[in-house]
Every structure is written in structure tokens, then in C-alpha cells.
Design a protein around this motif. Structure first.
Motif, mmCIF file in Angstrom:
data_model
loop_
_atom_site.group_PDB
_atom_site.id
_atom_site.type_symbol
_atom_site.label_atom_id
_atom_site.label_comp_id
_atom_site.label_asym_id
_atom_site.label_seq_id
_atom_site.Cartn_x
_atom_site.Cartn_y
_atom_site.Cartn_z
ATOM 1 N N TYR A 15 -22.888 8.980 -13.433
ATOM 2 C CA TYR A 15 -22.040 9.499 -13.083
ATOM 3 C C TYR A 15 -22.721 10.262 -11.645
ATOM 4 O O TYR A 15 -22.027 11.337 -11.716
ATOM 5 C CB TYR A 15 -20.489 9.136 -12.786
ATOM 6 N N GLY A 16 -24.592 11.091 -13.284
ATOM 7 C CA GLY A 16 -25.242 12.254 -12.304
ATOM 8 C C GLY A 16 -24.514 13.005 -12.905
ATOM 9 O O GLY A 16 -24.864 14.117 -12.804
ATOM 10 N N PHE A 63 -11.199 12.281 -21.875
ATOM 11 C CA PHE A 63 -12.220 13.107 -22.394
ATOM 12 C C PHE A 63 -13.171 13.653 -21.213
ATOM 13 O O PHE A 63 -14.001 14.345 -21.421
ATOM 14 C CB PHE A 63 -13.579 11.764 -22.897
ATOM 15 N N ILE A 64 -13.027 13.663 -19.872
ATOM 16 C CA ILE A 64 -13.828 13.925 -19.014
ATOM 17 C C ILE A 64 -12.837 14.627 -17.939
ATOM 18 O O ILE A 64 -13.711 15.532 -17.154
ATOM 19 C CB ILE A 64 -14.938 12.471 -17.971
ATOM 20 N N GLU A 70 -11.226 11.425 -11.015
ATOM 21 C CA GLU A 70 -10.960 11.425 -9.724
ATOM 22 C C GLU A 70 -11.851 11.356 -8.596
ATOM 23 O O GLU A 70 -11.806 10.025 -7.646
ATOM 24 C CB GLU A 70 -9.725 12.258 -8.785
ATOM 25 N N ARG A 71 -12.923 11.859 -8.835
ATOM 26 C CA ARG A 71 -14.285 11.565 -8.504
ATOM 27 C C ARG A 71 -14.810 9.735 -8.310
ATOM 28 O O ARG A 71 -15.256 9.091 -7.585
ATOM 29 C CB ARG A 71 -15.255 12.689 -9.023
ATOM 30 N N GLU A 76 -6.363 6.083 -5.801
ATOM 31 C CA GLU A 76 -5.683 5.382 -4.116
ATOM 32 C C GLU A 76 -6.829 4.146 -4.574
ATOM 33 O O GLU A 76 -5.921 2.826 -3.858
ATOM 34 C CB GLU A 76 -5.713 6.057 -3.584
ATOM 35 N N LYS A 77 -7.765 3.795 -5.234
ATOM 36 C CA LYS A 77 -8.424 2.572 -4.596
ATOM 37 C C LYS A 77 -8.105 1.462 -6.438
ATOM 38 O O LYS A 77 -9.312 0.963 -6.567
ATOM 39 C CB LYS A 77 -9.540 2.946 -4.774
ATOM 40 N N LEU A 78 -7.424 2.194 -7.849
ATOM 41 C CA LEU A 78 -7.291 1.484 -8.224
ATOM 42 C C LEU A 78 -7.455 0.267 -8.870
ATOM 43 O O LEU A 78 -7.540 -0.383 -9.086
ATOM 44 C CB LEU A 78 -5.834 1.563 -9.138
#
Length: 126
Positions: A15-16, A63-64, A70-71, A76-78
Motif C-alpha cells: 500500500y505504498g 502490526f502497522i 484506517e487509511r 466506516e467501510k468495514l
């Protein structure tokens, strides 16, 4: 004999970003074990997929970190998150964390150099 402990940090690139795996402290192990229990409970008790997704998401945060989680996986999009992606990332993070332990075992275990059975000390001929 001299003991010098060298800790190698494992990283996961995703993820970058490049995420260092946290040191395996008692707190970290307990948190991961708690997530594993939640996942196991979800499988055994046929809880909702949303419960499973929440457990996986919380495990990733161990871990992160919560901000980065959250990013990538907003709470809210779970219900819209790809559960295969959550599962795969959780497994990768666990594998990276476990690699550090495997490296310690390889380096410090007393049996690390025994690749084949030791030479027999029996000198009697048959």
C-alpha cells in the motif's frame, strides 16, 4: 562463549509503504493471540462476516498501527472491505513476524548445525 544478540527487522512492503514488523514482546504476542482467538471464535460460532472483517482489521492494526490501518481499511467501510484482501494481508504480516523468530531459531538454537545424524561413536565391527 560470547553471546551477542542481533535483531533483524523484517519489513512488509504494501500500500505504498514499508512497514517494519514490531518487536515480538509479550504484549504483542498477547494481542496477536487475542486476535487469533476472535478469528477462531468467528469460524466456530458462525458469526457474521462483518465480525470476521473487524477481527482481521484489528489484527492488521496490531502490526502497522491504527492510523495506517484506517487509511487502508476505513472502519466506516468495514462492510464493503474485501475479506480476501484482509485475510491475505493478515497472513503476510504474521508470516513476516514469524520469520524473525525462525531466524532466531536458526542462529541460536543448539541444534541448528545438525543437518544429518551425528557420527556414531560405536567402534565395534559387525
Amino acid at each position: 562463549m560470547k553471546f551477542e544478540y542481533e535483531r533483524k527487522t523484517e519489513y512488509v512492503e504494501a500500500y505504498g509503504n514499508k512497514y517494519p514488523m514490531p518487536t515480538k514482546t509479550a504484549v504483542l504476542v498477547d494481542e496477536v493471540n487475542a486476535i487469533q482467538e476472535r478469528i477462531k471464535e468467528n469460524k466456530n460460532e458462525s458469526k457474521s462476516a462483518a465480525d470476521m472483517a473487524a477481527a482481521l482489521r484489528d489484527g492488521i492494526a496490531v502490526f502497522i498501527g491504527e492510523n495506517e490501518t484506517e487509511r487502508i481499511f476505513p472502519k466506516e467501510k468495514l462492510n464493503e472491505l474485501d475479506t480476501d484482501e484482509l485475510t491475505a494481508f493478515w497472513w503476510v504480516l504474521n508470516e513476516a513476524a514469524n520469520k524473525a523468530t525462525k531466524d532466531v531459531i536458526e542462529k541460536y538454537s543448539p541444534n541448528r548445525e545438525i543437518k544429518k545424524p551425528p557420527i556414531s561413536m560405536n567402534t565395534t565391527k559387525k
